[in-house]
Scaffold this motif. Structure first.
Motif, PDB file in Angstrom:
ATOM      1  N   HIS A  56      31.494  42.877  34.289  1.00 12.80           N
ATOM      2  CA  HIS A  56      32.451  42.838  35.395  1.00 12.80           C
ATOM      3  C   HIS A  56      32.403  44.101  36.241  1.00 12.80           C
ATOM      4  N   GLN A  57      31.684  45.138  35.809  1.00 13.95           N
ATOM      5  CA  GLN A  57      31.598  46.372  36.575  1.00 13.95           C
ATOM      6  C   GLN A  57      30.440  46.260  37.560  1.00 13.95           C
TER       7      GLN A  57
ATOM      8  N   GLN B 139      43.130  45.145  39.141  1.00 14.52           N
ATOM      9  CA  GLN B 139      42.127  45.161  38.075  1.00 14.52           C
ATOM     10  C   GLN B 139      40.747  44.814  38.632  1.00 14.52           C
TER      11      GLN B 139
ATOM     12  N   ALA C 169      41.622  40.569  31.032  1.00 18.85           N
ATOM     13  CA  ALA C 169      40.514  39.620  31.069  1.00 18.85           C
ATOM     14  C   ALA C 169      40.506  38.810  32.364  1.00 18.85           C
TER      15      ALA C 169
ATOM     16  N   SER D  29      36.807  46.984  39.284  1.00 18.00           N
ATOM     17  CA  SER D  29      35.479  46.543  38.868  1.00 18.00           C
ATOM     18  C   SER D  29      34.536  46.330  40.039  1.00 18.00           C
TER      19      SER D  29
ATOM     20  N   LEU E  46      36.184  35.321  27.676  1.00 19.09           N
ATOM     21  CA  LEU E  46      37.287  36.216  28.021  1.00 19.09           C
ATOM     22  C   LEU E  46      38.622  35.478  28.082  1.00 19.09           C
TER      23      LEU E  46
ATOM     24  N   SER F  89      29.439  45.645  30.065  1.00 15.60           N
ATOM     25  CA  SER F  89      30.553  45.208  30.905  1.00 15.60           C
ATOM     26  C   SER F  89      30.035  44.540  32.169  1.00 15.60           C
TER      27      SER F  89
ATOM     28  N   ARG G  15      25.051  45.729  38.640  1.00 18.26           N
ATOM     29  CA  ARG G  15      25.970  46.208  37.628  1.00 18.26           C
ATOM     30  C   ARG G  15      25.762  47.711  37.435  1.00 18.26           C
TER      31      ARG G  15
ATOM     32  N   GLN H 105      38.919  40.923  35.047  1.00 20.39           N
ATOM     33  CA  GLN H 105      37.482  40.998  34.784  1.00 20.39           C
ATOM     34  C   GLN H 105      36.780  39.719  35.220  1.00 20.39           C
TER      35      GLN H 105
END
Length: 281
Positions: A26-27, A59, A239, A63, A136, A24, A12, A242
């Motif tokens: 999701h990153q 999206q 979401a 990420s 989410l 976050s 991450r 993500q």
């Protein structure tokens, strides 16, 4: 852990991380030779499904820096999942890609189709978990209800203006396992809306589905038959993208992926690592 060119697992990033509970997950920071992220979309590449899938893919790509992102549809001859998997190479014994079903919950028909496409591919692939249940999803449902005035835009405890239904039904597709998972999301949504389970004169339908898994006009037909107001499907709500990234990262971090790389290099497997598999996770 930092992700250099020799690392098989994602890390991450701290670049976008906020402190405390608002980090976050999701990153992801990924090496350039990371397995591809392949989004398996139910149904065929009809315009509305294609638009949703492209937006979600964009999206997720934001990420998963460093990973190639592809889209494959499970029906129709155009942009099929088989084609999306066909020319992806495997690097250093890692899977050629992680297939993320664009589904909140299990859907046996779609799950079997994904597994069949993966089994027929020449290179090894890993199938990630479904998107939910996850907080989410409750956030996305809240947003969609608010979009059409069926819920207050802000969570309880904040001042907001707007009309709201005093009862919400969380809808899903699939079997009993999907219903159980949807019940978890319903509890999470209820905590956001502070809507008790009780008799209600105005009930809203919150479809906990992305959209491509429905045939056109299904929600409208349900609304006409039941006179229930409904929110739109989750679609390309942020979401969803993500969650695709989160499931991709979780699949890469699974010990089975490390086992696949070790087997390809003929290295001893870690004592705690289970046998590698390319089936559904």
């Amino acid at each position: 852990m930092s992700a250099d060119s020799g690392s098989a697992l994602p890390a991450r990033t701290t670049r976008y991380r906020r402190r405390g509970r608002h980090s976050s997950p999701h990153q992801l920071s990924l090496p350039s030779d990371s397995p591809a992220l392949v989004i398996a979309v139910p149904g065929s590449a009809r315009p509305e499904s294609e638009d949703t899938a492209v937006r979600v893919a964009d999206q997720a790509a934001g990420s998963c820096h460093g990973a190639e992102v592809r889209i494959g549809f499970l029906r129709g001859g155009e942009d099929s999942l088989e084609d999306a998997l066909s020319d992806l190479p495997s690097h250093n014994g890692l899977p050629a890609g992680v297939v993320v079903p664009l589904l909140p919950f299990p859907y046996p028909e779609v799950d079997r189709a994904v597994a069949a496409a993966v089994a027929a591919a020449e290179a090894p692939f890993v199938i990630a978990d479904h998107l939910g249940p996850h907080p989410l999803l409750a956030e996305a449902l809240h947003g969609r209800l608010a979009d059409v005035g069926l819920a207050r835009a802000a969570r309880v405890g904040r001042i907001s203006i707007g009309t709201a239904a005093d009862g919400v039904i969380v809808g899903t597709v699939g079997d009993g396992e999907a219903v159980q998972a949807a019940e978890v999301v319903a509890v999470l949504l209820a905590s956001r809306l502070a809507t008790p389970i009780a008799a209600a004169p105005r009930v809203a339908l919150a479809p906990c589905m992305v959209g491509p898994e429905l045939t056109s006009g299904t929600l409208e037909a349900i609304a006409a038959l039941t006179s229930i107001d409904f929110a739109p499907p989750l679609g390309s709500h942020p979401a969803v993208g993500q969650l695709v990234a989160i499931r991709y990262g979780a699949a890469l971090a699974d010990p089975k992926v490390a086992s696949m790389a070790a087997e390809a290099k003929s290295e001893p497997l870690p004592a705690s690592a289970p046998p590698a598999s390319t089936g559904a996770q």
